[in-house]
Each structure stands twice: as C-alpha cells, then as structure tokens.
Design a protein around this motif. Structure first.
Motif, PDB file in Angstrom:
ATOM      1  N   GLY A  21       0.808  -1.211   0.000  1.00 14.61           N
ATOM      2  CA  GLY A  21       0.000   0.000   0.000  1.00 14.61           C
ATOM      3  C   GLY A  21       0.840   1.259   0.000  1.00 14.61           C
ATOM      4  O   GLY A  21       0.519   2.240  -0.687  1.00 14.61           O
ATOM      5  N   HIS A  36      -0.376   4.304   8.344  1.00 15.58           N
ATOM      6  CA  HIS A  36      -0.464   3.057   7.592  1.00 15.58           C
ATOM      7  C   HIS A  36      -0.490   1.849   8.523  1.00 15.58           C
ATOM      8  O   HIS A  36      -1.226   0.889   8.286  1.00 15.58           O
ATOM      9  CB  HIS A  36       0.719   2.958   6.625  1.00 15.58           C
ATOM     10  N   THR A 164      -1.963  -6.053  -7.814  1.00 16.27           N
ATOM     11  CA  THR A 164      -1.492  -4.670  -7.799  1.00 16.27           C
ATOM     12  C   THR A 164      -0.740  -4.345  -9.089  1.00 16.27           C
ATOM     13  O   THR A 164      -0.910  -3.253  -9.657  1.00 16.27           O
ATOM     14  CB  THR A 164      -0.571  -4.436  -6.590  1.00 16.27           C
ATOM     15  N   GLY A 205      -4.473   1.667  -1.226  1.00 19.61           N
ATOM     16  CA  GLY A 205      -3.349   1.353  -0.347  1.00 19.61           C
ATOM     17  C   GLY A 205      -3.801   1.005   1.057  1.00 19.61           C
ATOM     18  O   GLY A 205      -3.280   0.072   1.686  1.00 19.61           O
TER      19      GLY A 205
END
Length: 297
Positions: A21, A36, A164, A205
C-alpha cells in the motif's frame, strides 16, 4: 537450510504485504503516511469483530477488512491529507496524529468506555483470530515440514502483488497513477484528475493494509499498538526498494526477509533485526534513490 529459507520467505511476504500500500501512496502522492500501521491494525480488528459478531472466519474477513479500511483511507485523504499536499513535514505530523486517534478509538471502544459501555472485540485487551482448521497443520515438501498458514500467507502475497501489478500496468487508472508518480503537474496538465486518482490510490493502499492486518492476526496477537512496528518495516522496504517501484518492493522485501531468517537461525532475532536495519542503511548510503528507481533527466 530449506526450512530457514522458507521462514525467510514468509517473513519477506509479510514485509511485502505491509509495504504494498505504501509503495503507491508514497510513490504517487509523496505522502509519508504514518497511519499506515493503524490501517493494518484496523484490518486485524475487523477480522476479530467479524469472527465475534458474525461468526465468520478468516476468509470472509479479508474482503470485509479491505472495504472497511479502504473507506477509512478515503475519508482520511479527503479530510486531512488533501489539504497538505507538497508539505511533507505537515503530512507526517498530521497522519501521525490520525494514527494516535485511531489507536485511542480502538483502545477506548469508540469513546463508549467513558459511559461504562463495552464492545466485545475492542478495548485495550489482547485479541486473537482463530485460523481455519485446514491452515493449522503442516505438509511435507522434499522432507521439510511447511506450516500451512505460512504457505497461505506466501500464496496470498503473490496473488495481491500480481493484482497490484495488473492494476498499475494494465488499467487506465494504473497508467494515470504511474503518470502522477513521474510528474504530477504534467499529469494534471494532460487532463488527469489528480485529486480523484490520489483519493482512490490512498483508499486502495489502505485496503491492502487492511488485508495485511487480517493475515497478521492469524499468527500474532491483535492489540491497539500492533501497527507501530509494521509501519517502520514498511517504510524500510519502500525506501530501500525505490520510491514508487513495485519491483523494488518485491526484491527488497524478500531479500530482507531472507537475511532476517538466516541471521536469526545462526544467532538470534535481535541480531537479525539489527542486521536488517544495518543492510538498509548501507543500501541508502550506496543508492539514495533505492535499488530500483525511475530514470530522471
């Protein structure tokens, strides 16, 4: 030795999951997202709450955690990060503040603890996420016993990394994200809605971080501060691999995981972690732009 390498591969998989992410958030938006780790924690608690309140297992918790953390990430980008683009220090402090707020929200059970109301699954206590029965055992390959859940984490990492990559390199919005990583002003001049792409990028993310939290909850105790160490490891992978480079993140995460596994087998976990930090420092000194970075003119 094969067992040690497999352990290193599983450690590297966790590092890569945690960093995926950040690769696109930090690369595309230039935002040091200190929250995060808390997105990973929210994903872990989403898994716990899914099991307690709905009676569903780890498999069902993965999409639920992705949607929940993606929505939270979208809200953070809209309300906080969007107003601070181009101000690196301010975004760092703001997202650090968001991280503290999220931690305290979970620890204080959404503020309801002040009124004597307790929500099962939240609070300062430790939580555990049961692993499905089929992932609790081990199987043999070349005479080596392999933990089924570790193999599941490695397989999940491969699937998420490929997804991704496909998103970044085989879709229209992925092309726009890569254009913003290279030059956001030029991308805006070419008609790309940078604000919209940034919001979706931040949400994606955060969603990946949520899935990481679910997988980590299967082998690690869930607590409000569990994301603090993971966010440090994530930034190690992103910076050493090269800002915005998916290939760099993959190579760096697997390499650091193997170094950690081999050194830990020879010495101990403390020396292994110190060796990982030392290797990252050496890489940054030799190649400040990271192992894989875009060529500039």
């Amino acid at each position: 030795m094969l067992d040690v390498l497999l352990i290193g591969l599983s450690v590297g998989s966790i590092l890569l999951l945690a960093a995926l992410g950040l690769v696109i958030i930090y690369g595309a938006m230039g935002v040091v997202n200190m929250a995060h780790g808390e997105m990973i924690m929210v994903g872990a608690y989403a898994a716990v709450m899914t099991q307690i309140w709905l009676g569903w297992g780890l498999y069902a918790a993965i999409p639920i955690a992705f949607v929940l953390t993606a929505l939270l990430g979208f809200l953070i980008e809209r309300c906080v990060v969007r107003r601070l683009y181009g101000r690196l220090g301010d975004t760092l402090l703001a997202t650090w503040g968001v991280a503290i707020l999220v931690q305290q929200f979970v620890r204080l059970e959404g503020g309801l603890a002040f009124f004597g109301i307790h929500i099962e699954g939240l609070g300062p206590g430790l939580q555990n996420m049961p692993v499905p029965a089929e992932l609790q055992g081990a199987f043999q390959i070349a005479g080596t016993s392999i933990n089924a859940y570790r193999a599941f984490i490695v397989a999940s990492t491969i699937v998420l990394t490929l997804a991704t990559w496909l998103l970044l390199y085989r879709t229209r919005i992925g092309m726009q994200v890569r254009a913003i990583i290279r030059n956001p002003r030029m991308a805006a001049a070419c008609g790309i809605d940078v604000e919209r792409v940034n919001a979706l990028t931040f949400a994606f993310g955060a969603g990946l971080a949520g899935i990481t939290g679910v997988l980590v909850a299967g082998f690690k105790t869930v607590s409000p501060d569990m994301g603090t160490a993971l966010v440090v490891d994530s930034f190690l992978v992103v910076v050493a691999g090269g800002v915005g480079s998916l290939l760099g993140a993959v190579v760096t995460a697997i390499g650091l995981g193997e170094v950690n596994g081999i050194v830990a087998a020879v010495t101990n976990d403390i020396v292994a972690r110190a060796s990982v930090f030392g290797l990252v420092i050496l890489l940054i000194v030799i190649r400040p732009q990271g192992l894989f970075s875009f060529k500039g003119r």
